[in-house]
Design a protein around this motif. Structure first.
Motif, short mmCIF file in Angstrom:
data_model
loop_
_atom_site.label_atom_id
_atom_site.label_comp_id
_atom_site.label_asym_id
_atom_site.label_seq_id
_atom_site.Cartn_x
_atom_site.Cartn_y
_atom_site.Cartn_z
N GLU A 62 33.99 6.96 32.18
CA GLU A 62 34.29 5.52 32.24
C GLU A 62 35.76 5.32 32.57
O GLU A 62 36.65 5.86 31.89
CB GLU A 62 33.95 4.89 30.89
N GLY A 63 36.02 4.56 33.63
CA GLY A 63 37.41 4.32 34.05
C GLY A 63 38.09 5.52 34.68
O GLY A 63 39.30 5.51 34.89
N LYS A 64 37.32 6.57 34.97
CA LYS A 64 37.92 7.78 35.55
C LYS A 64 37.20 8.19 36.83
O LYS A 64 36.85 9.35 37.01
CB LYS A 64 37.81 8.95 34.55
N LYS A 65 36.96 7.21 37.69
CA LYS A 65 36.21 7.51 38.91
C LYS A 65 36.92 8.58 39.75
O LYS A 65 36.27 9.46 40.30
CB LYS A 65 36.05 6.22 39.72
N ASP A 66 38.25 8.49 39.82
CA ASP A 66 38.99 9.48 40.63
C ASP A 66 38.74 10.90 40.13
O ASP A 66 38.56 11.82 40.91
CB ASP A 66 40.50 9.19 40.57
N GLN A 67 38.71 11.02 38.80
CA GLN A 67 38.50 12.34 38.21
C GLN A 67 37.08 12.84 38.51
O GLN A 67 36.86 14.03 38.75
CB GLN A 67 38.74 12.26 36.71
N LEU A 68 36.13 11.91 38.51
CA LEU A 68 34.74 12.27 38.81
C LEU A 68 34.62 12.76 40.25
O LEU A 68 33.97 13.77 40.53
CB LEU A 68 33.81 11.08 38.55
N VAL A 69 35.27 12.05 41.17
CA VAL A 69 35.25 12.47 42.58
C VAL A 69 35.88 13.86 42.70
O VAL A 69 35.37 14.73 43.42
CB VAL A 69 35.98 11.44 43.48
N LYS A 70 36.96 14.09 41.96
CA LYS A 70 37.61 15.41 41.98
C LYS A 70 36.66 16.49 41.47
O LYS A 70 36.60 17.59 42.01
CB LYS A 70 38.87 15.40 41.12
N PHE A 71 35.93 16.17 40.39
CA PHE A 71 34.97 17.13 39.87
C PHE A 71 33.95 17.49 40.96
O PHE A 71 33.62 18.66 41.16
CB PHE A 71 34.25 16.59 38.63
N LEU A 72 33.47 16.45 41.67
CA LEU A 72 32.46 16.68 42.70
C LEU A 72 33.01 17.55 43.83
O LEU A 72 32.28 18.24 44.53
CB LEU A 72 31.95 15.34 43.26
N LYS A 73 34.34 17.50 44.02
CA LYS A 73 34.97 18.33 45.05
C LYS A 73 35.31 19.71 44.53
O LYS A 73 35.87 20.53 45.26
CB LYS A 73 36.27 17.66 45.52
N GLY A 74 35.05 19.94 43.25
CA GLY A 74 35.38 21.23 42.66
C GLY A 74 36.84 21.35 42.32
O GLY A 74 37.38 22.45 42.17
N ALA B 29 30.15 24.40 28.71
CA ALA B 29 29.45 25.67 28.52
C ALA B 29 28.35 25.87 29.56
O ALA B 29 28.03 27.00 29.91
CB ALA B 29 28.85 25.72 27.11
N LYS B 30 27.82 24.76 30.07
CA LYS B 30 26.74 24.88 31.07
C LYS B 30 27.24 24.69 32.49
O LYS B 30 26.45 24.58 33.43
CB LYS B 30 25.65 23.83 30.78
N PHE B 31 28.55 24.65 32.66
CA PHE B 31 29.10 24.40 33.99
C PHE B 31 28.63 25.39 35.05
O PHE B 31 28.44 25.00 36.21
CB PHE B 31 30.64 24.32 33.94
N PRO B 32 28.43 26.68 34.71
CA PRO B 32 27.96 27.61 35.76
C PRO B 32 26.70 27.11 36.48
O PRO B 32 26.55 27.34 37.68
CB PRO B 32 27.69 28.90 34.99
N ILE B 33 25.80 26.43 35.77
CA ILE B 33 24.58 25.89 36.40
C ILE B 33 24.97 24.80 37.39
O ILE B 33 24.48 24.72 38.50
CB ILE B 33 23.61 25.30 35.35
N MET B 34 25.89 23.94 36.96
CA MET B 34 26.31 22.81 37.81
C MET B 34 27.18 23.27 38.96
O MET B 34 27.11 22.71 40.05
CB MET B 34 27.06 21.80 36.91
N LYS B 35 27.97 24.30 38.73
CA LYS B 35 28.91 24.78 39.75
C LYS B 35 28.18 25.11 41.06
O LYS B 35 28.63 24.76 42.15
CB LYS B 35 29.65 26.01 39.24
N ALA B 36 27.01 25.75 40.93
CA ALA B 36 26.24 26.12 42.12
C ALA B 36 25.81 24.89 42.90
O ALA B 36 25.66 24.93 44.12
CB ALA B 36 25.03 26.94 41.70
N GLN B 37 25.62 23.77 42.18
CA GLN B 37 25.14 22.53 42.83
C GLN B 37 26.22 21.88 43.67
O GLN B 37 25.93 21.12 44.60
CB GLN B 37 24.65 21.53 41.79
N LEU B 38 27.48 22.16 43.33
CA LEU B 38 28.57 21.52 44.07
C LEU B 38 28.56 21.93 45.54
O LEU B 38 29.02 21.20 46.41
CB LEU B 38 29.93 21.84 43.42
N ASN B 39 27.99 23.11 45.83
CA ASN B 39 27.89 23.56 47.22
C ASN B 39 27.06 22.61 48.07
O ASN B 39 27.32 22.45 49.25
CB ASN B 39 27.24 24.94 47.27
N THR B 40 26.05 21.99 47.43
CA THR B 40 25.15 21.14 48.22
C THR B 40 25.82 19.86 48.69
O THR B 40 25.32 19.19 49.58
CB THR B 40 23.89 20.75 47.40
N ILE B 41 26.97 19.51 48.09
CA ILE B 41 27.64 18.27 48.52
C ILE B 41 29.00 18.56 49.15
O ILE B 41 29.81 17.67 49.35
CB ILE B 41 27.80 17.27 47.34
#
Ligand code: HEC
Length: 104
Positions: free
Chosen positions: A52-64, A73-85
């Protein structure tokens, strides 16, 4: 003519918001992220709350470029998904972030 142009601009804005939902579905994000319940991944509601209120940070997360803050702790599962975007433009990533943030 001016009115017509305004209409086009407004419609453009609307379709941008709709794109986020379309990208979310087409990239398979919805298979792990439900709107309100945690499944394989955290719910969109939980993500929207954390960012909330951190859209820039969210976009950065999506960019890795920013660390996971919801369930590191579960980031390794999500990390692989970042490749798709990876190939998406900043505009598309922002639309994706807007879509996720709309789940409060
Ligand atoms: C295979 C299941 C899976 C898929 C598919 C998936 N995710 Fe995730 N996602 C997870 C898991 C597990 C987490 C929890 C780990 C974490 O917080 O990073 C997560 C966390 C997240 C977070 C929170 C990041 C944070 O700060 O902790 C965001 C945002 C996110 N996913 C977006 C997406 C998007 C966008 C897509 C589609 C491109 C996607 N996810 C596809 C499993 C998935």
């Amino acid at each position: 003519m001016k009115k017509l142009l305004l209409g086009v601009v407004l419609l453009g804005g609307v379709s941008l918001a709709a794109d986020g939902a379309a990208i979310f579905k087409s990239k398979g994000c919805a298979s792990c992220h439900q709107p309100a319940v945690d499944t394989v991944g955290p719910s969109l509601k939980k993500i929207a709350k954390a960012y909330e209120g951190k859209k820039d940070q969210l976009v950065k997360f999506l960019k890795g470029q920013a660390p996971a803050i919801v369930d590191p702790a579960k980031f390794p599962i999500m990390k692989a998904q970042l490749n798709t975007i990876k190939g998406l433009s900043d505009k598309e990533l922002e639309a994706l972030a807007d879509f996720m943030l709309s789940h409060k």
